[in-house]
Write a protein that holds these residues in place. Structure first.
Motif, PDB file in Angstrom:
ATOM      1  N   ASP A 419     -22.953   7.916  14.083  1.00  0.00           N
ATOM      2  CA  ASP A 419     -21.586   7.459  13.846  1.00  0.00           C
ATOM      3  C   ASP A 419     -20.548   8.490  14.283  1.00  0.00           C
ATOM      4  N   ASN A 420     -20.786   9.118  15.464  1.00  0.00           N
ATOM      5  CA  ASN A 420     -19.769  10.051  15.977  1.00  0.00           C
ATOM      6  C   ASN A 420     -19.386   9.668  17.395  1.00  0.00           C
ATOM      7  N   GLY A 421     -19.256   8.385  17.646  1.00  0.00           N
ATOM      8  CA  GLY A 421     -18.754   7.949  18.944  1.00  0.00           C
ATOM      9  C   GLY A 421     -19.847   7.649  19.952  1.00  0.00           C
ATOM     10  N   THR A 422     -19.436   7.631  21.248  1.00  0.00           N
ATOM     11  CA  THR A 422     -20.354   7.199  22.308  1.00  0.00           C
ATOM     12  C   THR A 422     -21.142   8.356  22.918  1.00  0.00           C
ATOM     13  N   GLY A 423     -20.841   9.582  22.504  1.00  0.00           N
ATOM     14  CA  GLY A 423     -21.437  10.761  23.139  1.00  0.00           C
ATOM     15  C   GLY A 423     -22.948  10.889  22.928  1.00  0.00           C
ATOM     16  N   ARG A 424     -23.620  11.495  23.894  1.00  0.00           N
ATOM     17  CA  ARG A 424     -25.076  11.700  23.818  1.00  0.00           C
ATOM     18  C   ARG A 424     -25.413  12.618  22.649  1.00  0.00           C
ATOM     19  N   ILE A 425     -26.678  12.563  22.228  1.00  0.00           N
ATOM     20  CA  ILE A 425     -27.141  13.404  21.120  1.00  0.00           C
ATOM     21  C   ILE A 425     -27.430  14.802  21.659  1.00  0.00           C
ATOM     22  N   ARG A 426     -26.824  15.794  21.004  1.00  0.00           N
ATOM     23  CA  ARG A 426     -27.018  17.185  21.413  1.00  0.00           C
ATOM     24  C   ARG A 426     -27.881  17.932  20.411  1.00  0.00           C
ATOM     25  N   GLY A 427     -28.179  17.300  19.267  1.00  0.00           N
ATOM     26  CA  GLY A 427     -28.991  17.968  18.244  1.00  0.00           C
ATOM     27  C   GLY A 427     -28.800  17.302  16.896  1.00  0.00           C
ATOM     28  N   VAL A 428     -29.060  18.029  15.816  1.00  0.00           N
ATOM     29  CA  VAL A 428     -29.026  17.447  14.473  1.00  0.00           C
ATOM     30  C   VAL A 428     -28.316  18.366  13.478  1.00  0.00           C
ATOM     31  N   TYR A 429     -27.498  17.769  12.597  1.00  0.00           N
ATOM     32  CA  TYR A 429     -26.980  18.479  11.427  1.00  0.00           C
ATOM     33  C   TYR A 429     -28.067  18.407  10.356  1.00  0.00           C
ATOM     34  N   MET A 430     -28.591  19.507   9.901  1.00  0.00           N
ATOM     35  CA  MET A 430     -29.745  19.474   8.982  1.00  0.00           C
ATOM     36  C   MET A 430     -29.330  19.412   7.520  1.00  0.00           C
ATOM     37  N   GLN A 431     -28.021  19.233   7.222  1.00  0.00           N
ATOM     38  CA  GLN A 431     -27.577  19.016   5.828  1.00  0.00           C
ATOM     39  C   GLN A 431     -28.177  20.041   4.884  1.00  0.00           C
ATOM     40  N   ARG A 432     -28.270  21.295   5.313  1.00  0.00           N
ATOM     41  CA  ARG A 432     -28.754  22.406   4.496  1.00  0.00           C
ATOM     42  C   ARG A 432     -30.213  22.242   4.081  1.00  0.00           C
ATOM     43  N   ASN A 433     -30.975  21.454   4.899  1.00  0.00           N
ATOM     44  CA  ASN A 433     -32.404  21.294   4.628  1.00  0.00           C
ATOM     45  C   ASN A 433     -33.169  22.096   5.684  1.00  0.00           C
ATOM     46  N   SER A 434     -33.384  23.371   5.407  1.00  0.00           N
ATOM     47  CA  SER A 434     -33.945  24.270   6.448  1.00  0.00           C
ATOM     48  C   SER A 434     -35.401  23.944   6.767  1.00  0.00           C
ATOM     49  N   GLU A 435     -36.100  23.298   5.843  1.00  0.00           N
ATOM     50  CA  GLU A 435     -37.530  23.030   6.093  1.00  0.00           C
ATOM     51  C   GLU A 435     -37.781  22.035   7.221  1.00  0.00           C
TER      52      GLU A 435
END
Ligand SMILES: [Zn+2]
Length: 556
Positions: A419-435
Motif C-alpha cells: 500500500d505504498n503506490g505503484t513503485g517496485r518492491i525494494r525490500g521489507v520493513y521488519m516492524q522491529r522483528n529482527s528474527e
C-alpha cells in the motif's frame, strides 16, 4: 509426470550464513515468468480503476469492484467470498458538480471563470446556488468573533495562500543507494504507538473549537486550497466534521454516519484558490456559483472484505495461514489507481501466479494461502482491524494494542501488505522483528533482483499490516519506490491508471507470490515478537490521525 517433475528439482540451496531456509528455486523461476512474461496485472488494474473506480467505502462503485474481483479470483480457480466486517455508514456518490467564480470591483468589468475544485466525500448537495465568498483567518479569534452571525449566506474560504512549487525538482523518484542504506542502518524506533504532547492536543482542540463556531453558522459551503501546488492535482478526502467539545478521539463524529450533516466542502486547485484570495485582498468582490448534487445509498451499508484462498494440503500445517493483502477502497478524486488499485491488483496477480504454479506442479501449498482486499482503510483501517478482531486478538481500535488473544492466533504464520503506490518492491520493513531478517535475506537473495535487497528493522505505519502487528502477529509492509506517490497521485484527482507502472507492478506481484510460497512451505511458522497485552484502561489517544493533529495530510 507431475510428481516426478516436482521432487528432483527441489534444490536445497545452502545459503552461506542462514542456510536453514529451504529455497524453492523452481517456484521462484515459474512465478517470475508467470508474472513478468505472462502477466495480467495491468488488465486487473484497468478494471479496478477506469471501469470500477473510484471505490469509496460504502459506495455502489466499490460493491461492483468487489463482485468483479470475486469473479476474477474464481476465474483463476481460486475460491473467493465477500465477508461482512460491520456496518459502515451511508454510501455517497457525486451526481453533478461545477464551480464558477465571478470577480467585480471598481474600475473592472465583471468577469467569470471556471474554478478547478472537487467535493469532499460525504458533502451534502447544495443545489444551484450563488453566494459571496469571504476568507476567514483560522488563527485570528478576533476576526472570527467579528464575523459571528454573518456566515449563513456566505461561501467561506478557510485556508491561506499556498506555496506553488515551480517544478525544478522532478516529481517522481526511486530510492537511491544512500536512502536504502540509511533505512538498512536505521535503529528500531522504540515508539510503536503514536502519542501527542499536551501542546499539540491543545492546539488541535482549539482549532476544532473554531471550526465548530464556523460550522454552527451553516455557511452555504466551505472552500479550502489543495496542498499540491504546481501539479494541477487536487488532494481531496472526506468532509471535515469538527470534533465536539469533550468528545474523545475514538468516537468523534464522521460524515458518513447517519445523523451527521456536514457542511458542503470543496477543495480548490492551488493556483485557482490563491487567485480568489488575492482578488479579495485586492479589494475585489468575488461570488461563486455552485451547482452540486449528490446521491446517498442505503442509510447504513454493511461493508465487506473480499477474501480468497488456496487451501493448504499438508496434514500438519495445512490449516495454518499465510496472508497477502491490500485495501481495495479508495478516495474519490481520481480512480484510486496508486492508492490502492496497484496493491489490490498485485495481490490478485500473485494469487493467479501461485494457483498457476500449484496447477503446474499438481500439488497445492503446504499451508493455506489467503488473499484479502480490505475496505474502510482510508477511513480508519476498519476492514482489516475487524478481521483481526474476529480471529486473532481483541484490539482497542486504530493503532491500539491487543487486550486479549483470539481463537486463531496460533494459525497465522505471516501477513504481507502492499500500500505504498505503484513503485517496485525494494525490500521489507521488519516492524522491529529482527528474527525474520535472515529468512527474508535468504528469500530476497534467491529472488535475485539487485534492486530488491533492503531490510530495515524500523516500522512503517498507517496501513493494513498494523492490526496484525498490534495483535503480536508477523505483519509487514514492503519498501517501495516513491515514484510520484506523495508528490502527485496520493488521494489526488490525478490518481488514475496513467500513473501505474506495469514493470513495477509485475515485479511486486512476483516478490509477494514468492514470499507467500516460501512462508507456506517452511517447516516452522514465521518468528514472532513478544506480545504485551494492554489493559483496556490504557487505550485512548491513538485513534487520532497524525495528519489531522499535526495539521498536515492523512497517512496512507
Ligand atoms: Zn492506501
Amino acid at each position: 509426470m507431475r510428481t516426478r517433475f516436482f521432487l528432483p528439482i527441489l534444490l536445497l540451496i545452502a545459503a552461506p550464513a542462514f542456510s536453514q531456509e529451504t529455497i524453492d528455486s523452481t517456484a521462484i523461476a515459474f512465478i517470475k515468468a508467470e508474472t513478468m512474461e505472462r502477466g495480467q496485472v495491468m488488465e486487473t488494474a484497468l478494471w479496478l480503476t477506469d471501469i470500477h473506480g473510484p471505490r469509496l467505502t460504502g459506495s455502489l462503485q466499490l460493491d461492483a469492484a468487489q463482485m468483479w474481483a470475486q469473479q476474477r479470483f474464481e476465474s483463476w480457480g481460486i475460491s473467493a467470498e465477500l465477508q461482512p466486517w460491520g456496518t459502515f455508514g451511508r454510501g455517497w456518490a457525486i451526481e453533478r458538480f461545477s464551480l464558477n467564480a465571478t470577480a467585480s470591483g471598481s474600475g473592472i468589468a465583471m468577469h467569470t471563470f471556471p474554478v478547478m475544485a472537487f467535493p469532499k466525500a460525504w458533502s451534502p448537495s447544495t443545489g444551484n446556488i450563488t453566494a459571496e465568498v469571504i476568507h476567514i483567518d483560522m488563527e485570528d479569534d478576533d476576526a472570527l468573533a467579528a464575523l459571528s452571525g454573518q456566515l449563513g449566506d456566505k461561501i467561506v474560504l478557510l485556508t491561506g495562500e499556498e506555496e506553488v512549487d515551480l517544478g525544478f525538482e522532478g516529481i517522481a523518484s526511486r530510492h537511491d543507494d544512500d536512502t536504502l542504506l540509511d533505512m538498512a542502518n536505521a535503529g528500531a524506533s522504540s515508539q510503536s504507538r503514536r502519542s501527542y504532547s499536551p501542546e499539540v492536543i491543545a492546539r488541535y482542540r482549539a482549532r476544532q473549537a473554531r471550526l465548530t463556531q464556523i460550522y454552527n453558522e451553516h455557511p452555504l459551503a466551505i472552500l479550502e486550497g489543495s496542498t499540491m501546488g504546481g501539479t494541477g492535482s487536487i488532494r481531496v478526502m472526506g468532509a471535515t466534521v469538527p470534533m465536539p467539545e469533550g468528545a474523545d478521539f475514538m468516537n468523534r463524529p464522521s460524515p458518513w454516519q447517519v445523523g451527521v450533516e456536514a457542511v458542503p466542502q470543496f477543495v480548490v486547485e492551488t493556483e485557482h484558490y490563491n487567485r480568489v484570495l488575492r482578488l479579495l485582498d485586492a479589494g475585489q468582490n468575488v461570488s461563486v456559483a455552485l451547482d452540486f448534487e449528490v446521491s446517498w445509498t442505503l442509510d447504513e451499508v454493511v461493508e465487506e472484505n473480499v477474501i480468497a484462498e488456496i487451501p493448504g494440503i499438508d496434514p500438519q500445517v495445512g490449516d495454518e495461514v499465510v496472508m497477502l493483502g491490500a485495501h481495495l477502497d479508495s478516495w474519490h478524486g481520481g480512480t484510486g489507481a496508486t492508492d490502492n488499485a496497484s496493491g489490490s491488483s498485485v495481490v490478485m496477480e500473485a494469487a493467479r501466479a501461485l494457483q498457476a504454479f500449484y496447477d503446474e506442479r499438481g500439488q497445492g501449498p503446504r499451508r493455506t494461502i489467503r488473499f484479502a482486499l480490505w475496505t474502510g482503510e482510508e477511513q480508519g483501517i476498519y476492514g482489516s482491524t475487524a478481521y483481526v478482531n474476529e480471529r486473532y486478538a481483541t484490539l482497542g481500535g486504530f493503532g491500539e494494542p491487543a487486550t486479549a488473544i483470539g481463537p486463531e492466533h496460533d494459525l497465522l504464520s505471516a501477513y504481507y501488505n502492499l500500500d505504498n503506490g505503484t513503485g517496485r518492491i525494494r525490500g521489507v520493513y521488519m516492524q522491529r522483528n529482527s528474527e525474520v531478517a535472515p529468512i527474508f535475506r535468504a528469500w530476497l537473495d534467491a529472488f535475485g533482483d539487485e534492486e530488491s535487497r533492503t531490510l530495515t528493522i524500523s516500522n512503517t505505519s498507517g496501513t493494513d499490516h498494523l492490526p496484525f502487528d498490534a495483535a503480536g502477529l508477523p505483519g509487514f509492509q514492503f519498501i517501495q519506490d516513491p515514484m510520484a506517490y506523495f508528490s502527485q497521485t496520493w488521494h489526488g484527482t490525478m490518481d488514475t491508471y496513467d500513473h501505474l507502472s506495469e514493470e513495477d507492478l509485475e515485479q511486486a506481484a512476483a516478490v509477494m507470490a514468492v514470499f507467500a510460497h516460501q512462508t507456506s512451505e517452511r517447516d516452522e511458522r514465521m518468528p514472532r515478537k513478544a506480545l504485551e497485552l494492554a489493559q483496556p484502561e490504557q487505550l485512548g489517544s491513538a485513534g487520532l490521525d497524525a495528519g489531522e493533529v499535526l495539521g498536515h495530510g492523512h497517512e496512507h
